[in-house]
Design a protein around this motif. Sequence first.
Motif, PDB file in Angstrom:
ATOM      1  N   LYS A 258       8.276  -0.381 -12.388  1.00 15.10           N
ATOM      2  CA  LYS A 258       8.312  -1.038 -11.076  1.00 15.10           C
ATOM      3  C   LYS A 258       9.531  -0.538 -10.320  1.00 15.10           C
ATOM      4  CE  LYS A 258       5.906  -5.254 -12.395  1.00 15.10           C
ATOM      5  NZ  LYS A 258       4.740  -5.270 -11.557  1.00 15.10           N
TER       6      LYS A 258
ATOM      7  N   ASN B 217       7.288  -3.227  -6.694  1.00 19.35           N
ATOM      8  CA  ASN B 217       6.047  -2.475  -6.485  1.00 19.35           C
ATOM      9  C   ASN B 217       5.681  -1.737  -7.769  1.00 19.35           C
ATOM     10  OD1 ASN B 217       5.512  -2.836  -3.554  1.00 19.35           O
ATOM     11  ND2 ASN B 217       7.529  -1.892  -3.386  1.00 19.35           N
ATOM     12  N   PRO B 218       4.433  -1.871  -8.240  1.00 18.79           N
ATOM     13  CA  PRO B 218       4.034  -1.171  -9.460  1.00 18.79           C
ATOM     14  C   PRO B 218       3.876   0.331  -9.221  1.00 18.79           C
ATOM     15  CG  PRO B 218       2.206  -2.462  -8.587  1.00 18.79           C
ATOM     16  CD  PRO B 218       3.385  -2.745  -7.724  1.00 18.79           C
TER      17      PRO B 218
ATOM     18  N   ILE C 262       4.528  -8.654  -2.119  1.00 21.73           N
ATOM     19  CA  ILE C 262       4.012  -7.609  -3.006  1.00 21.73           C
ATOM     20  C   ILE C 262       2.510  -7.792  -3.118  1.00 21.73           C
ATOM     21  CG2 ILE C 262       4.022  -6.681  -5.360  1.00 21.73           C
ATOM     22  CD1 ILE C 262       6.562  -6.074  -3.832  1.00 21.73           C
ATOM     23  N   ASN C 263       1.790  -6.762  -2.743  1.00 20.11           N
ATOM     24  CA  ASN C 263       0.340  -6.769  -2.831  1.00 20.11           C
ATOM     25  C   ASN C 263      -0.027  -6.296  -4.234  1.00 20.11           C
ATOM     26  OD1 ASN C 263      -2.386  -6.227  -2.794  1.00 20.11           O
ATOM     27  ND2 ASN C 263      -2.360  -5.412  -0.725  1.00 20.11           N
ATOM     28  N   LYS C 264      -0.504  -7.173  -5.057  1.00 19.57           N
ATOM     29  CA  LYS C 264      -0.825  -6.830  -6.439  1.00 19.57           C
ATOM     30  C   LYS C 264      -1.975  -5.832  -6.545  1.00 19.57           C
ATOM     31  CE  LYS C 264       2.277  -9.598  -8.068  1.00 19.57           C
ATOM     32  NZ  LYS C 264       3.558  -9.093  -8.376  1.00 19.57           N
TER      33      LYS C 264
ATOM     34  N   THR D  44      -0.967   0.094  -6.135  1.00 14.35           N
ATOM     35  CA  THR D  44      -0.127   0.743  -7.140  1.00 14.35           C
ATOM     36  C   THR D  44       0.194   2.140  -6.651  1.00 14.35           C
ATOM     37  OG1 THR D  44      -1.194  -0.511  -8.907  1.00 14.35           O
ATOM     38  CG2 THR D  44       0.022   1.460  -9.557  1.00 14.35           C
TER      39      THR D  44
END
Length: 125
Positions: A101, A106-107, A57-59, A62
């Motif tokens: 999420k 994923n946000p 997960i790439n923070k 979004t």
Amino acid sequence: MNLNQITISSLDTRTSVRFYKKLGLKLIVDALPRYARLECPDGDATFSIHHTEDLIINKGVTLYFEVENLPKTVSDLQQKGIIFNSEILEQSWLWHEVHLKDPDGNPIIIYHAGKNRKNPPWRIN
């Protein structure tokens, strides 16, 4: 240039497809469990989900989905079992948004900005 689609990775594409269909996207390509493509109910953008064995997960990423009536959308989605991480927030950048999420973490932000999405009062010419 136009943004065509966004693709996310998922450990369980079937679960992800069910989730995004609940959000209102329409399944248009079904190559499950490897791949699925959905289209947004408004506009021309599409959204695809690709299976992966290693989910990172790439923070910094979004997913934003704009709706016309945010309170009604939130209510409708809650009735379908969607859980939100926030109440509807009124942001200083003139958007109203709610956070959640997807099944892979994923946000997502569902929001309404109207004219302020591309034309806020501080837009440069």
